[in-house]
Design an enzyme around this catalytic site. Structure first.
Site, PDB file in Angstrom:
ATOM      1  CB  ALA A 164      11.693  54.015  -7.577  1.00 54.24           C
ATOM      2  CG  ASP A 173      23.628  41.695   2.644  1.00 56.33           C
ATOM      3  OD1 ASP A 173      24.052  41.203   1.575  1.00 56.33           O
ATOM      4  OD2 ASP A 173      22.835  42.652   2.681  1.00 56.33           O
ATOM      5  CG  ASP A 204      21.188  47.266   4.303  1.00 60.45           C
ATOM      6  OD1 ASP A 204      21.954  46.377   3.906  1.00 60.45           O
ATOM      7  OD2 ASP A 204      21.421  48.481   4.168  1.00 60.45           O
ATOM      8  CB  SER A 206      18.465  39.791  -2.127  1.00 58.01           C
ATOM      9  OG  SER A 206      19.655  40.348  -2.648  1.00 58.01           O
ATOM     10  CG  ASN A 243      24.158  41.974  -5.252  1.00 57.43           C
ATOM     11  OD1 ASN A 243      25.177  41.440  -5.708  1.00 57.43           O
ATOM     12  ND2 ASN A 243      24.145  43.214  -4.798  1.00 57.43           N
ATOM     13  CB  SER A 261      25.721  51.786   7.788  1.00 60.71           C
ATOM     14  OG  SER A 261      26.390  51.025   6.849  1.00 60.71           O
ATOM     15  CB  THR A 314      21.428  37.741   1.818  1.00 58.80           C
ATOM     16  OG1 THR A 314      22.205  38.687   2.590  1.00 58.80           O
ATOM     17  CG2 THR A 314      20.544  36.943   2.733  1.00 58.80           C
TER      18      THR A 314
HETATM   19  P1  ATP Z   1      22.699  43.044  -1.053  1.00 60.17           P
HETATM   20  O1  ATP Z   1      22.406  44.031   0.030  1.00 60.17           O
HETATM   21  O2  ATP Z   1      22.618  41.629  -0.608  1.00 60.17           O
HETATM   22  O3  ATP Z   1      23.900  43.392  -1.824  1.00 60.17           O
HETATM   23  P2  ATP Z   1      20.984  44.319  -2.843  1.00 60.17           P
HETATM   24  O4  ATP Z   1      21.232  45.498  -2.015  1.00 60.17           O
HETATM   25  O5  ATP Z   1      21.487  44.367  -4.223  1.00 60.17           O
HETATM   26  O6  ATP Z   1      21.510  43.085  -2.076  1.00 60.17           O
HETATM   27  P3  ATP Z   1      18.291  44.667  -3.627  1.00 60.17           P
HETATM   28  O7  ATP Z   1      18.627  44.746  -5.078  1.00 60.17           O
HETATM   29  O8  ATP Z   1      17.926  45.920  -2.955  1.00 60.17           O
HETATM   30  O9  ATP Z   1      19.456  43.947  -2.834  1.00 60.17           O
HETATM   31  O10 ATP Z   1      17.160  43.622  -3.430  1.00 60.17           O
HETATM   32  C1  ATP Z   1      16.626  43.316  -2.167  1.00 60.17           C
HETATM   33  C2  ATP Z   1      15.124  43.190  -2.287  1.00 60.17           C
HETATM   34  O11 ATP Z   1      14.581  44.484  -2.508  1.00 60.17           O
HETATM   35  C3  ATP Z   1      14.653  42.339  -3.462  1.00 60.17           C
HETATM   36  O12 ATP Z   1      14.475  41.003  -3.059  1.00 60.17           O
HETATM   37  C4  ATP Z   1      13.317  42.972  -3.802  1.00 60.17           C
HETATM   38  O13 ATP Z   1      12.319  42.388  -3.002  1.00 60.17           O
HETATM   39  C5  ATP Z   1      13.480  44.409  -3.381  1.00 60.17           C
HETATM   40  N1  ATP Z   1      13.725  45.331  -4.508  1.00 60.17           N
HETATM   41  C6  ATP Z   1      14.811  46.110  -4.687  1.00 60.17           C
HETATM   42  N2  ATP Z   1      14.670  46.874  -5.780  1.00 60.17           N
HETATM   43  C7  ATP Z   1      13.454  46.588  -6.298  1.00 60.17           C
HETATM   44  C8  ATP Z   1      12.706  47.055  -7.432  1.00 60.17           C
HETATM   45  N3  ATP Z   1      13.178  47.966  -8.276  1.00 60.17           N
HETATM   46  N4  ATP Z   1      11.482  46.525  -7.651  1.00 60.17           N
HETATM   47  C9  ATP Z   1      10.971  45.603  -6.832  1.00 60.17           C
HETATM   48  N5  ATP Z   1      11.618  45.125  -5.755  1.00 60.17           N
HETATM   49  C10 ATP Z   1      12.839  45.603  -5.488  1.00 60.17           C
HETATM   50  N1  PLP Z   2      25.028  51.519   4.231  1.00 65.33           N
HETATM   51  C1  PLP Z   2      25.259  52.737   3.721  1.00 65.33           C
HETATM   52  C2  PLP Z   2      25.970  53.750   4.565  1.00 65.33           C
HETATM   53  C3  PLP Z   2      24.835  53.071   2.444  1.00 65.33           C
HETATM   54  O1  PLP Z   2      25.090  54.301   1.973  1.00 65.33           O
HETATM   55  C4  PLP Z   2      24.154  52.102   1.680  1.00 65.33           C
HETATM   56  C5  PLP Z   2      23.720  52.419   0.342  1.00 65.33           C
HETATM   57  O2  PLP Z   2      23.880  53.530  -0.145  1.00 65.33           O
HETATM   58  C6  PLP Z   2      23.908  50.847   2.241  1.00 65.33           C
HETATM   59  C7  PLP Z   2      24.371  50.588   3.521  1.00 65.33           C
HETATM   60  C8  PLP Z   2      23.227  49.699   1.532  1.00 65.33           C
HETATM   61  O3  PLP Z   2      21.965  49.843   1.074  1.00 65.33           O
HETATM   62  P1  PLP Z   2      21.188  48.612   0.356  1.00 65.33           P
HETATM   63  O4  PLP Z   2      20.388  47.926   1.416  1.00 65.33           O
HETATM   64  O5  PLP Z   2      20.356  49.274  -0.679  1.00 65.33           O
HETATM   65  O6  PLP Z   2      22.191  47.656  -0.239  1.00 65.33           O
HETATM   66 MG    MG Z   3      20.642  45.371  -5.845  1.00 65.69          MG
HETATM   67 MG    MG Z   4      22.852  45.896  -0.196  1.00 66.58          MG
END
Ligand code: ATP
Ligand code: PLP
Ligand code: MG
Ligand code: MG
Length: 294
Positions: free
Chosen positions: A215, A113, A222, A182, A146, A12, A144
């Site tokens: 937070a 991903d 990404d 991740s 989750n 995106s 990658t």
């Molecule tokens: P995907 O894009 O593969 O679906 P995701 O978007 O669920 O994964 P995140 O949960 O954002 O992936 O995790 C990616 C990385 O971001 C983690 O490895 C961690 O390092 C960091 N991360 C995300 N949220 C937090 C948080 N609340 N506290 C600490 N680190 C975080």
């Molecule tokens: N691309 C778009 C347009 C999104 O709105 C989002 C999350 O809202 C993402 C990608 C993915 O974000 P993330 O790296 O937190 O999984």
């Molecule tokens: Mg996540």
């Molecule tokens: Mg994601």
């Protein structure tokens, strides 16, 4: 002179803020990669804001861009990176493109991903799952997901680290060389746990504790995937070192982001990743947390 690695990144684009290609391009460039970005959507901002406006790249638009690249012999990549894809016909085209660029460069690294959802909630159409699981995951050099996404891909429920390794092994059996979770809720209290399992070389399984910040961030997945791609390449596929450096940068970026939001008021606009401000932490991550062999 040595050629720069060149990544084609299909993700995106947002005008304001940092998700998808906006989150991945700057770090990849800083770390020495040429980045050819194909923007699968162009939105005003990410989907966590009250209003989202913009355009979707149609299948025809994508075909046109690929035709142009092929027509000029520009389709030679060292890496292909894919993120959020919202519909099945577009995902099918990406699958064909992966096969094409792998034929052009048999050493190409495909980093996938498989963005489908989070915390038990699906945010793409369910019809994408079979393509991710049967076509893209087997082609992926690095996948990658989750925790929720690996459950979808394998049908396994992940309640323990052993469950996670079994699910990774299933994906390896289908052809995927390295699987990196991740973030999972398998960590000690106050921590997320990331896991990496690789069948490249001697094979390795490792975990890394991630101190959990209060937070909730958007674009972090990404950013994580782009850093992992970069450090896997720069470490000559040393997955331990790549995970440690990736997490080191992630912590700094997210800490800086959280501090900014706390100072300005916690809302989507103030929680955009502090990426430019973290330039030094991207270029030279200081590894404070080591991965453990699992
Ligand atoms: P995907 O894009 O593969 O679906 P995701 O978007 O669920 O994964 P995140 O949960 O954002 O992936 O995790 C990616 C990385 O971001 C983690 O490895 C961690 O390092 C960091 N991360 C995300 N949220 C937090 C948080 N609340 N506290 C600490 N680190 C975080
Ligand atoms: N691309 C778009 C347009 C999104 O709105 C989002 C999350 O809202 C993402 C990608 C993915 O974000 P993330 O790296 O937190 O999984
Ligand atoms: Mg996540
Ligand atoms: Mg994601």
């Amino acid at each position: 002179m040595e050629m720069s690695p060149r990544v084609c990144s299909i993700q995106s684009h947002v005008v304001y803020g940092y998700v998808g290609n906006k989150s991945a391009t700057f770090p990849l460039q800083l770390l020495g990669f040429e980045v050819d970005a194909i923007n699968s959507v162009q939105l005003s901002n990410h989907t966590g804001y009250p209003v989202v406006k913009g355009q979707v790249l149609t299948d025809k638009d994508f075909d046109d861009l690929v035709e142009g690249l092929l027509g000029n012999d520009l389709d030679i990549y060292t890496h292909l990176l894919t993120g959020y894809v919202g519909n099945l016909t577009f995902l099918d085209r990406i699958a064909s493109f992966v096969k094409h660029v792998k034929e052009k460069n048999p050493n190409l690294i495909f980093v996938c991903d498989p963005v489908m959802g989070d915390n038990g909630h699906l945010y793409v159409p369910a019809e994408l799952l079979p393509t991710y699981s049967k076509v893209l995951a087997p082609l992926a050099d690095i996948l990658t997901p989750n925790q929720y996404e690996i459950e979808l891909l394998t049908g396994c429920t992940i309640k323990t680290i052993e469950d996670a390794w079994a699910a990774c092994d299933l994906l390896h059996d289908r052809g995927c060389k390295t699987v990196v979770l991740s973030s999972t809720d398998l960590g000690d209290s106050g921590h997320l746990l990331a896991l990496a399992s690789s069948r490249a070389g001697d094979g390795v399984k490792l975990t890394i504790d991630i101190p959990k910040l209060g937070a909730s961030f958007t674009g972090s997945g990404d950013l994580f995937t782009s850093l992992l791609l970069a450090w896997s390449y720069k470490s000559n596929n040393n997955i331990k070192s790549a995970m440690e450096k990736t997490i080191a940068t992630m912590q700094k970026v997210l800490q800086r982001t959280e501090q900014y939001a706390k100072a300005k008021g916690v809302c989507p606009k103030n929680l955009e990743l502090q990426l430019i401000q973290s330039k030094r932490d991207i270029e030279e991550p200081y590894v404070a947390i080591r991965a453990k062999t699992g």
